[in-house]
Design a protein around this motif. Structure first.
Motif, PDB file in Angstrom:
ATOM      1  N   ARG A 148       0.828  -1.210   0.000  1.00 30.92           N
ATOM      2  CA  ARG A 148       0.000   0.000   0.000  1.00 30.92           C
ATOM      3  C   ARG A 148       0.863   1.261   0.000  1.00 30.92           C
ATOM      4  O   ARG A 148       0.500   2.280  -0.592  1.00 30.92           O
ATOM      5  CB  ARG A 148      -0.946  -0.017   1.195  1.00 30.92           C
ATOM      6  CG  ARG A 148      -1.978  -1.142   1.141  1.00 30.92           C
ATOM      7  CD  ARG A 148      -3.145  -0.908   2.076  1.00 30.92           C
ATOM      8  NE  ARG A 148      -2.750  -1.000   3.468  1.00 30.92           N
ATOM      9  CZ  ARG A 148      -2.698  -2.142   4.157  1.00 30.92           C
ATOM     10  NH1 ARG A 148      -3.008  -3.284   3.565  1.00 30.92           N
ATOM     11  NH2 ARG A 148      -2.361  -2.146   5.424  1.00 30.92           N
ATOM     12  N   GLU A 149       2.019   1.207   0.669  1.00 30.00           N
ATOM     13  CA  GLU A 149       2.922   2.358   0.663  1.00 30.00           C
ATOM     14  C   GLU A 149       3.438   2.648  -0.744  1.00 30.00           C
ATOM     15  O   GLU A 149       3.525   3.811  -1.163  1.00 30.00           O
ATOM     16  CB  GLU A 149       4.095   2.111   1.610  1.00 30.00           C
ATOM     17  CG  GLU A 149       3.722   2.198   3.081  1.00 30.00           C
ATOM     18  CD  GLU A 149       4.885   1.905   4.004  1.00 30.00           C
ATOM     19  OE1 GLU A 149       4.849   2.355   5.161  1.00 30.00           O
ATOM     20  OE2 GLU A 149       5.841   1.220   3.567  1.00 30.00           O
TER      21      GLU A 149
ATOM     22  N   ALA B  66       0.863   7.041  -6.556  1.00 26.67           N
ATOM     23  CA  ALA B  66      -0.240   8.007  -6.640  1.00 26.67           C
ATOM     24  C   ALA B  66       0.270   9.421  -6.398  1.00 26.67           C
ATOM     25  O   ALA B  66      -0.168  10.376  -7.060  1.00 26.67           O
ATOM     26  CB  ALA B  66      -1.325   7.650  -5.629  1.00 26.67           C
ATOM     27  N   ARG B  67       1.219   9.573  -5.465  1.00 28.14           N
ATOM     28  CA  ARG B  67       1.807  10.893  -5.207  1.00 28.14           C
ATOM     29  C   ARG B  67       2.585  11.388  -6.420  1.00 28.14           C
ATOM     30  O   ARG B  67       2.500  12.566  -6.786  1.00 28.14           O
ATOM     31  CB  ARG B  67       2.715  10.824  -3.983  1.00 28.14           C
ATOM     32  CG  ARG B  67       3.311  12.177  -3.569  1.00 28.14           C
ATOM     33  CD  ARG B  67       4.308  12.000  -2.440  1.00 28.14           C
ATOM     34  NE  ARG B  67       5.439  11.186  -2.868  1.00 28.14           N
ATOM     35  CZ  ARG B  67       6.201  10.480  -2.038  1.00 28.14           C
ATOM     36  NH1 ARG B  67       5.941  10.460  -0.747  1.00 28.14           N
ATOM     37  NH2 ARG B  67       7.209   9.772  -2.502  1.00 28.14           N
TER      38      ARG B  67
ATOM     39  N   ALA C 130       0.797   4.267  -2.718  1.00 25.33           N
ATOM     40  CA  ALA C 130       0.664   5.677  -2.346  1.00 25.33           C
ATOM     41  C   ALA C 130       1.772   6.514  -2.977  1.00 25.33           C
ATOM     42  O   ALA C 130       1.540   7.658  -3.404  1.00 25.33           O
ATOM     43  CB  ALA C 130       0.692   5.824  -0.821  1.00 25.33           C
ATOM     44  N   THR C 131       2.991   5.973  -3.069  1.00 24.54           N
ATOM     45  CA  THR C 131       4.095   6.687  -3.710  1.00 24.54           C
ATOM     46  C   THR C 131       3.802   6.923  -5.178  1.00 24.54           C
ATOM     47  O   THR C 131       4.024   8.023  -5.702  1.00 24.54           O
ATOM     48  CB  THR C 131       5.403   5.890  -3.553  1.00 24.54           C
ATOM     49  OG1 THR C 131       5.732   5.795  -2.173  1.00 24.54           O
ATOM     50  CG2 THR C 131       6.546   6.581  -4.290  1.00 24.54           C
TER      51      THR C 131
END
Length: 229
Positions: free
Chosen positions: A22-23, A29-30, A26-27
């Motif tokens: 998930r991290e 997506a960022r 998120a990276t």
């Protein structure tokens, strides 16, 4: 105090690897969000703002110090206050060595509405060396929405505004306020707000990595005392 559950090393490793998936999402997506930010249009700043700093009067173009980009931190310090905002002070405390921003052609400066005669002793008390300017008497804070009118009275809010210059023309590219500042302070987090980003070859949109005439991104990282500005 509610503490984390105690588990075996193998159980911790399994949970950690599940979270890592998930991290990484998120990276990615960022990165995509940062690319959309860099695709934002920009607007030319035509107002002739006048600031006061350590070298006297200055224009918005002067704040760039000859570099291609400018990140302004809207530091909450109203003219009638005797000291700057505590939260804004904590934000400036976490700003890293500016040489790494400068190496990517980006200048960082704080701007407040308080007169420079109030800013100077407070800056000395805090031990900061970052450029800090007074916008006292100008509409800069209001125009860039760091000072709002609430019930007929001016109210301060913290924020960051980013600017890009093309020779003597200055353009506003981005601003964010309050919770939008969460997680900011590092060199890369500030660069991610700018139109040129980190200037890495992998970033989208393409063609901005070498805009400032220097090696791309991480290839230019040095010890902070080795840079030639």
């Amino acid at each position: 105090m509610a503490l984390p559950e105690i588990v075996s090393r193998d159980e911790w490793r399994a949970a950690r690897e599940e979270l890592l998936v998930r991290e990484k999402a998120a990276t990615r997506a960022r990165d995509a969000l940062n690319a959309e930010r860099r695709r934002l249009p920009m607007v030319e700043v035509e107002e002739e703002y006048v600031f006061e700093g350590g070298d006297g009067k200055a224009t918005l173009l002067d704040l760039f110090e000859g570099r291609g980009q400018l990140v302004v931190y809207h530091f909450m310090f109203a003219p009638e206050w005797d000291a700057g905002c505590r939260s804004c002070s904590a934000f400036l405390d976490q700003i890293g060595h500016l040489a790494h921003l400068k190496a990517r052609g980006t200048t960082f400066a704080a701007v407040s509405r308080a007169p420079y005669t109030k800013i100077l002793p407070f800056k000395a008390r805090m031990g900061w060396t970052v450029p800090w300017y007074s916008s006292y008497g100008s509409d800069f804070n209001r125009d860039f929405e760091a000072t709002l009118e609430i019930a007929g009275e001016p109210a301060e809010r913290p924020g960051v505004s980013c600017f890009l210059r093309d020779r003597d023309r200055v353009f506003h590219t981005y601003s964010t306020y309050e919770r939008g500042l969460d997680g900011l302070g590092s060199t890369t987090s500030l660069l991610d707000l700018t139109a040129l980003g980190r200037q890495e070859e992998w970033e989208e949109p393409k063609g901005r990595a070498s805009t400032l005439g220097a090696p791309a991104g991480s290839a230019r990282i040095r010890y902070h005392d080795e840079y030639q500005d």
